[in-house]
Design a protein around this motif. Structure first.
Motif, PDB file in Angstrom:
ATOM      1  N   UNK A 178       0.862  -1.170   0.000  1.00 54.92           N
ATOM      2  CA  UNK A 178       0.000   0.000   0.000  1.00 54.92           C
ATOM      3  C   UNK A 178       0.903   1.226   0.000  1.00 54.92           C
ATOM      4  N   UNK A 179       0.339   2.361  -0.292  1.00 53.75           N
ATOM      5  CA  UNK A 179       1.138   3.586  -0.233  1.00 53.75           C
ATOM      6  C   UNK A 179       1.583   3.817   1.211  1.00 53.75           C
ATOM      7  N   UNK A 180       2.816   4.280   1.378  1.00 49.80           N
ATOM      8  CA  UNK A 180       3.312   4.541   2.737  1.00 49.80           C
ATOM      9  C   UNK A 180       2.719   5.836   3.274  1.00 49.80           C
ATOM     10  N   UNK A 181       2.753   5.959   4.577  1.00 49.71           N
ATOM     11  CA  UNK A 181       2.268   7.159   5.269  1.00 49.71           C
ATOM     12  C   UNK A 181       0.813   7.471   4.947  1.00 49.71           C
ATOM     13  N   UNK A 182      -0.010   6.432   4.905  1.00 47.23           N
ATOM     14  CA  UNK A 182      -1.449   6.584   4.684  1.00 47.23           C
ATOM     15  C   UNK A 182      -2.194   5.937   5.849  1.00 47.23           C
ATOM     16  N   UNK A 183      -3.502   6.139   5.871  1.00 49.99           N
ATOM     17  CA  UNK A 183      -4.307   5.470   6.892  1.00 49.99           C
ATOM     18  C   UNK A 183      -4.259   3.958   6.700  1.00 49.99           C
ATOM     19  N   UNK A 184      -4.192   3.495   5.441  1.00 51.60           N
ATOM     20  CA  UNK A 184      -4.085   2.060   5.180  1.00 51.60           C
ATOM     21  C   UNK A 184      -2.795   1.504   5.789  1.00 51.60           C
ATOM     22  N   UNK A 185      -1.709   2.228   5.626  1.00 55.54           N
ATOM     23  CA  UNK A 185      -0.425   1.830   6.201  1.00 55.54           C
ATOM     24  C   UNK A 185      -0.603   1.628   7.711  1.00 55.54           C
ATOM     25  N   UNK A 186      -1.199   2.587   8.383  1.00 55.90           N
ATOM     26  CA  UNK A 186      -1.413   2.492   9.827  1.00 55.90           C
ATOM     27  C   UNK A 186      -2.374   1.362  10.185  1.00 55.90           C
ATOM     28  N   UNK A 187      -3.404   1.171   9.375  1.00 55.75           N
ATOM     29  CA  UNK A 187      -4.371   0.088   9.592  1.00 55.75           C
ATOM     30  C   UNK A 187      -3.645  -1.253   9.656  1.00 55.75           C
ATOM     31  N   UNK A 188      -2.761  -1.502   8.692  1.00 53.68           N
ATOM     32  CA  UNK A 188      -2.069  -2.787   8.660  1.00 53.68           C
ATOM     33  C   UNK A 188      -1.084  -2.935   9.812  1.00 53.68           C
ATOM     34  N   UNK A 189      -0.404  -1.879  10.182  1.00 54.92           N
ATOM     35  CA  UNK A 189       0.493  -1.937  11.344  1.00 54.92           C
ATOM     36  C   UNK A 189      -0.321  -2.294  12.588  1.00 54.92           C
ATOM     37  N   UNK A 190      -1.457  -1.639  12.781  1.00 52.86           N
ATOM     38  CA  UNK A 190      -2.302  -1.907  13.953  1.00 52.86           C
ATOM     39  C   UNK A 190      -2.894  -3.312  13.927  1.00 52.86           C
TER      40      UNK A 190
ATOM     41  N   UNK B 174       9.661   0.936  -1.080  1.00 50.81           N
ATOM     42  CA  UNK B 174      10.448   1.117  -2.302  1.00 50.81           C
ATOM     43  C   UNK B 174      10.628   2.606  -2.615  1.00 50.81           C
ATOM     44  N   UNK B 175      11.372   2.884  -3.655  1.00 51.03           N
ATOM     45  CA  UNK B 175      11.704   4.269  -3.993  1.00 51.03           C
ATOM     46  C   UNK B 175      10.491   5.079  -4.436  1.00 51.03           C
ATOM     47  N   UNK B 176       9.402   4.406  -4.826  1.00 52.31           N
ATOM     48  CA  UNK B 176       8.166   5.104  -5.200  1.00 52.31           C
ATOM     49  C   UNK B 176       7.254   5.346  -4.002  1.00 52.31           C
ATOM     50  N   UNK B 177       7.676   4.927  -2.809  1.00 55.94           N
ATOM     51  CA  UNK B 177       6.878   5.128  -1.610  1.00 55.94           C
ATOM     52  C   UNK B 177       5.876   4.030  -1.330  1.00 55.94           C
ATOM     53  N   UNK B 178       5.991   2.926  -2.036  1.00 61.13           N
ATOM     54  CA  UNK B 178       5.095   1.788  -1.799  1.00 61.13           C
ATOM     55  C   UNK B 178       5.618   1.015  -0.590  1.00 61.13           C
ATOM     56  N   UNK B 179       4.740   0.779   0.381  1.00 62.49           N
ATOM     57  CA  UNK B 179       5.099   0.046   1.594  1.00 62.49           C
ATOM     58  C   UNK B 179       4.668  -1.410   1.449  1.00 62.49           C
ATOM     59  N   UNK B 180       5.571  -2.322   1.727  1.00 64.59           N
ATOM     60  CA  UNK B 180       5.305  -3.756   1.606  1.00 64.59           C
ATOM     61  C   UNK B 180       5.223  -4.353   3.007  1.00 64.59           C
ATOM     62  N   UNK B 181       4.213  -5.199   3.208  1.00 71.70           N
ATOM     63  CA  UNK B 181       3.945  -5.798   4.514  1.00 71.70           C
ATOM     64  C   UNK B 181       3.820  -7.306   4.389  1.00 71.70           C
ATOM     65  N   UNK B 182       4.045  -7.989   5.518  1.00 70.36           N
ATOM     66  CA  UNK B 182       3.840  -9.428   5.598  1.00 70.36           C
ATOM     67  C   UNK B 182       3.280  -9.766   6.976  1.00 70.36           C
ATOM     68  N   UNK B 183       2.556 -10.857   7.036  1.00 76.96           N
ATOM     69  CA  UNK B 183       2.062 -11.375   8.307  1.00 76.96           C
ATOM     70  C   UNK B 183       2.185 -12.886   8.249  1.00 76.96           C
ATOM     71  N   UNK B 184       2.639 -13.474   9.350  1.00 75.54           N
ATOM     72  CA  UNK B 184       2.846 -14.934   9.428  1.00 75.54           C
ATOM     73  C   UNK B 184       1.649 -15.584  10.081  1.00 75.54           C
ATOM     74  N   UNK B 185       1.355 -16.800   9.638  1.00 75.29           N
ATOM     75  CA  UNK B 185       0.288 -17.584  10.237  1.00 75.29           C
ATOM     76  C   UNK B 185       0.696 -17.912  11.680  1.00 75.29           C
TER      77      UNK B 185
END
Length: 142
Positions: free
Chosen positions: A108-120, A129-140
């Motif tokens: 998702x785009x970094x520094x957005x509400x979506x970014x915070x949603x996934x962190x929470x 990445x250099x375009x500001x795209x934030x990549x996330x992962x979650x383990x089972x």
């Protein structure tokens, strides 16, 4: 007001796309994603869900049950803050982990509400990445 969370069908795609076009953050920048784009990730390699509020699709999610990629999770801006995103998220994550996936990923785009949603929600930021795209992962957890 009545809301329903259910598995999406092909007939839901126009409503899902309307929601996708309505979002203010992570807005589509091109016409690459069309209604036809939903069929493969939703019906062939994964599953989709919608939230209806008084009979209207106001939020949706699509996850790939083969790769663990979260293809979409969007809430109509007029219906934010009602818990629909979290409900979709939790349903989708439970389904994908029940399919036997060990790890899920999304961006998702970094520094957005979506970014915070996934962190929470417990996702781990893996890179930006250099375009500001934030990549996330979650383990089972099992």
């Amino acid at each position: 007001m009545t809301f329903v969370l259910r598995q999406a069908s092909l007939a839901d795609i126009p409503g899902m796309h309307r929601v996708r076009l309505a979002v203010r953050e992570n807005a589509l920048r091109s016409t690459v994603i069309t209604e036809a784009s939903y069929v493969q990730p939703m019906m062939e390699t994964g599953r989709g869900w919608v939230v209806e509020d008084d009979g209207e699709i106001v939020a949706f999610a699509v996850g790939n049950a083969q790769t663990g990629n979260i293809w979409a999770l969007f809430v109509d801006p007029e219906h934010e803050g009602k818990g629909y995103g979290r409900c979709l998220h939790d349903t989708m994550i439970a389904y994908l982990f029940a399919c036997g996936l060990a790890r899920l990923e999304l961006s998702t785009a970094s520094d957005t509400r979506a970014h915070q949603f996934y962190v929470q929600a417990g996702w781990q930021l893996t890179r930006i990445d250099t375009d500001g795209e934030a990549f996330f992962a979650i383990e089972n957890p099992l």
